[in-house]
Design a protein around this motif. Sequence first.
Motif, PDB file in Angstrom:
ATOM      1  N   PHE A  50       0.832  -1.166  -0.039  1.00 36.76           N
ATOM      2  CA  PHE A  50      -0.028  -0.054   0.001  1.00 36.76           C
ATOM      3  C   PHE A  50       0.912   1.124   0.003  1.00 36.76           C
ATOM      4  CE2 PHE A  50      -2.756  -3.093   2.111  1.00 36.76           C
ATOM      5  CZ  PHE A  50      -3.881  -3.196   1.457  1.00 36.76           C
ATOM      6  N   VAL A  51       0.355   2.188  -0.934  1.00 38.58           N
ATOM      7  CA  VAL A  51       1.417   3.349  -0.867  1.00 38.58           C
ATOM      8  C   VAL A  51       0.548   4.465  -0.020  1.00 38.58           C
ATOM      9  CG1 VAL A  51       2.241   5.176  -2.285  1.00 38.58           C
ATOM     10  CG2 VAL A  51       2.012   2.796  -3.282  1.00 38.58           C
ATOM     11  N   PRO A  52       1.215   5.119   0.810  1.00 35.61           N
ATOM     12  CA  PRO A  52       0.670   5.995   1.595  1.00 35.61           C
ATOM     13  C   PRO A  52      -0.261   7.280   0.642  1.00 35.61           C
ATOM     14  CG  PRO A  52       2.835   5.935   2.636  1.00 35.61           C
ATOM     15  CD  PRO A  52       2.588   5.002   1.315  1.00 35.61           C
ATOM     16  N   ALA A  53      -1.577   7.366   1.158  1.00 35.49           N
ATOM     17  CA  ALA A  53      -2.447   7.922   0.179  1.00 35.49           C
ATOM     18  C   ALA A  53      -2.098   9.248  -0.439  1.00 35.49           C
ATOM     19  CB  ALA A  53      -3.906   8.132   0.873  1.00 35.49           C
ATOM     20  N   THR A  54      -1.582  10.251   0.507  1.00 37.18           N
ATOM     21  CA  THR A  54      -1.171  11.627   0.077  1.00 37.18           C
ATOM     22  C   THR A  54      -0.210  11.571  -0.958  1.00 37.18           C
ATOM     23  OG1 THR A  54      -1.629  12.507   2.225  1.00 37.18           O
ATOM     24  CG2 THR A  54      -0.466  13.849   0.853  1.00 37.18           C
ATOM     25  N   PRO A  55       0.886  10.915  -1.015  1.00 42.47           N
ATOM     26  CA  PRO A  55       1.795  11.106  -2.043  1.00 42.47           C
ATOM     27  C   PRO A  55       1.208  10.229  -3.369  1.00 42.47           C
ATOM     28  CG  PRO A  55       3.015   9.612  -0.409  1.00 42.47           C
ATOM     29  CD  PRO A  55       1.515  10.236  -0.005  1.00 42.47           C
ATOM     30  N   ALA A  56       0.407   9.295  -3.126  1.00 42.63           N
ATOM     31  CA  ALA A  56      -0.122   8.487  -4.179  1.00 42.63           C
ATOM     32  C   ALA A  56      -1.028   9.382  -4.980  1.00 42.63           C
ATOM     33  CB  ALA A  56      -0.647   7.340  -3.538  1.00 42.63           C
ATOM     34  N   GLY A  57      -1.819  10.212  -4.232  1.00 42.78           N
ATOM     35  CA  GLY A  57      -2.662  11.049  -5.007  1.00 42.78           C
ATOM     36  C   GLY A  57      -1.909  12.252  -5.787  1.00 42.78           C
ATOM     37  N   ALA A  58      -0.902  12.810  -5.151  1.00 40.39           N
ATOM     38  CA  ALA A  58      -0.249  13.711  -5.885  1.00 40.39           C
ATOM     39  C   ALA A  58       0.623  13.296  -7.085  1.00 40.39           C
ATOM     40  CB  ALA A  58       0.953  14.062  -4.806  1.00 40.39           C
ATOM     41  N   ILE A  59       0.807  11.830  -7.079  1.00 39.25           N
ATOM     42  CA  ILE A  59       1.540  11.365  -8.133  1.00 39.25           C
ATOM     43  C   ILE A  59       0.463  11.307  -9.303  1.00 39.25           C
ATOM     44  CG2 ILE A  59       2.443   9.177  -9.470  1.00 39.25           C
ATOM     45  CD1 ILE A  59       4.615  10.779  -8.109  1.00 39.25           C
ATOM     46  N   MET A  60      -0.832  10.880  -9.000  1.00 38.36           N
ATOM     47  CA  MET A  60      -2.058  10.651  -9.941  1.00 38.36           C
ATOM     48  C   MET A  60      -2.159  12.104 -10.507  1.00 38.36           C
ATOM     49  SD  MET A  60      -5.715   9.338  -9.502  1.00 38.36           S
ATOM     50  CE  MET A  60      -5.305   7.518  -9.599  1.00 38.36           C
ATOM     51  N   LEU A  61      -2.192  13.160  -9.583  1.00 37.92           N
ATOM     52  CA  LEU A  61      -2.254  14.233 -10.287  1.00 37.92           C
ATOM     53  C   LEU A  61      -1.199  14.664 -11.230  1.00 37.92           C
ATOM     54  CD1 LEU A  61      -3.560  16.795  -7.447  1.00 37.92           C
ATOM     55  CD2 LEU A  61      -4.803  16.389  -9.327  1.00 37.92           C
ATOM     56  N   LEU A  62      -0.272  14.385 -11.098  1.00 29.44           N
ATOM     57  CA  LEU A  62       1.010  14.825 -12.086  1.00 29.44           C
ATOM     58  C   LEU A  62       0.889  13.865 -13.283  1.00 29.44           C
ATOM     59  CD1 LEU A  62       4.016  15.109  -9.540  1.00 29.44           C
ATOM     60  CD2 LEU A  62       2.387  16.954 -10.305  1.00 29.44           C
ATOM     61  N   GLU A  63       0.446  12.756 -13.048  1.00 34.09           N
ATOM     62  CA  GLU A  63       0.406  11.923 -14.182  1.00 34.09           C
ATOM     63  C   GLU A  63      -0.911  12.199 -15.117  1.00 34.09           C
ATOM     64  OE1 GLU A  63       2.686   7.714 -12.812  1.00 34.09           O
ATOM     65  OE2 GLU A  63       0.596   7.979 -12.393  1.00 34.09           O
ATOM     66  N   GLU A  64      -1.881  12.523 -14.677  1.00 37.35           N
ATOM     67  CA  GLU A  64      -3.134  13.127 -15.421  1.00 37.35           C
ATOM     68  C   GLU A  64      -2.677  14.335 -16.138  1.00 37.35           C
ATOM     69  OE1 GLU A  64      -6.201  12.187 -16.053  1.00 37.35           O
ATOM     70  OE2 GLU A  64      -5.606  10.187 -14.967  1.00 37.35           O
ATOM     71  N   ALA A  65      -1.833  15.202 -15.566  1.00 38.53           N
ATOM     72  CA  ALA A  65      -1.379  16.544 -16.148  1.00 38.53           C
ATOM     73  C   ALA A  65      -0.215  16.107 -16.993  1.00 38.53           C
ATOM     74  CB  ALA A  65      -0.942  17.524 -15.296  1.00 38.53           C
ATOM     75  N   GLU A  66       0.132  14.908 -17.210  1.00 38.20           N
ATOM     76  CA  GLU A  66       1.329  14.489 -18.063  1.00 38.20           C
ATOM     77  C   GLU A  66       2.486  15.077 -17.794  1.00 38.20           C
ATOM     78  OE1 GLU A  66      -0.308  14.679 -22.269  1.00 38.20           O
ATOM     79  OE2 GLU A  66      -1.804  13.139 -21.943  1.00 38.20           O
ATOM     80  N   VAL A  67       2.800  15.113 -16.785  1.00 39.60           N
ATOM     81  CA  VAL A  67       3.961  15.559 -16.558  1.00 39.60           C
ATOM     82  C   VAL A  67       5.189  14.384 -16.606  1.00 39.60           C
ATOM     83  CG1 VAL A  67       5.663  16.082 -14.091  1.00 39.60           C
ATOM     84  CG2 VAL A  67       3.364  16.773 -14.484  1.00 39.60           C
ATOM     85  N   ASP A  68       6.328  15.152 -17.250  1.00 36.51           N
ATOM     86  CA  ASP A  68       7.380  14.091 -17.749  1.00 36.51           C
ATOM     87  C   ASP A  68       8.314  13.940 -16.663  1.00 36.51           C
ATOM     88  OD1 ASP A  68       9.031  12.669 -19.168  1.00 36.51           O
ATOM     89  OD2 ASP A  68      10.099  14.610 -20.040  1.00 36.51           O
TER      90      ASP A  68
END
Length: 286
Positions: A139-157
């Motif tokens: 399990f990945v702690p929810a706060t950083p997992a959520g941040a990564i999802m936001l960055l991935e959705e914004a197509e951050v390289d």
Amino acid sequence: MTAQLLNGRQQAKQLQTELSESFAELAAASGVQPTLAALQVGADSGAAGYLRAIRRSCQGVGATLRPVELPEESSQEDVQAALAELNEDEGVHGIMMLEPLPDHIDSTQLIDLLSPGKDVDGVHPLNAGRLAAQREPHFVPATPAGAIMLLEEAEVDFKGKRAVVIGRSDIVGKPMALLLLHRHCTVTIAHSRTEDLPGVARQADILCVAVGRPEMVTGEWIKPGAVVVDFGTTYIGGSLKGDCEQASVEAVAGMLTPVPGGTGPMTNVMLMGNLLSAYRRFVSAA
Ligand code: NAP
């Protein structure tokens, strides 16, 4: 430059819809109601507020919240016994311990006792170690997992980019640094002893701030065009402030997660994502 603001509220809403569909399908097929237990010791107002937020998140996806409230004067043994019961209870698929705990309670011992398969906060050393070693399941702690999802959705390289994470807590800073490393960033972790923090921050293509000092980071700390993730949440006079001074950072950054409305809304919905993983494993094994 005016930074693109990454909308955590919208993303969280979309994810909540997807999660509720998955919970409903699994519940219909298995006849088992997904259940999250939240263990609270004492009557801290912060823990109570968090419990209300988790209740709303559970309602939003069709899961049941089972609060387990123990009195402030409970001994370490009392709390451990309650936790052991939840570990054994087949009707409970995820367990979280609400912080803060009373001073006389040793939270590290409790974390070590938590069943790793029900550790939806990702705090048990087995889950932390599996995350570090990139071994499933974890399990990945929810706060950083959520941040990564936001960055991935914004197509951050991510690949090859210089990332700086300010803050090294087990629930935000450290796992965020690992998630960035696993995406091939070159990662620096900064903290309270870091020398020339603004200079270190200015090197970042991706700057993540998880400190809890409102508006500490200003536009002068930001490399032009950088992606900035603000985890900070501090209430000042009733309004929520992040660790970044939004106006000056927004003027220099390329993307920014605002406070409020950025990483915060993602956290509880990602917790529901972890509950879904725990629940799915339970019903597939049953
Ligand atoms: P924490 O456990 O208190 O850790 C804070 C980190 O900041 C520590 O690593 C500390 O360094 C570092 N730090 C403190 N003062 C500093 C300074 N002057 N310069 C550089 N680094 C400094 O906090 P946390 O639990 O990670 O939370 C951090 C923030 O995120 C808080 O505002 C919290 O409310 C917020 N948060 C938000 C969410 C969300 O959903 N968005 C979820 C969880 C937490 P040392 O290690 O050297 O002491």
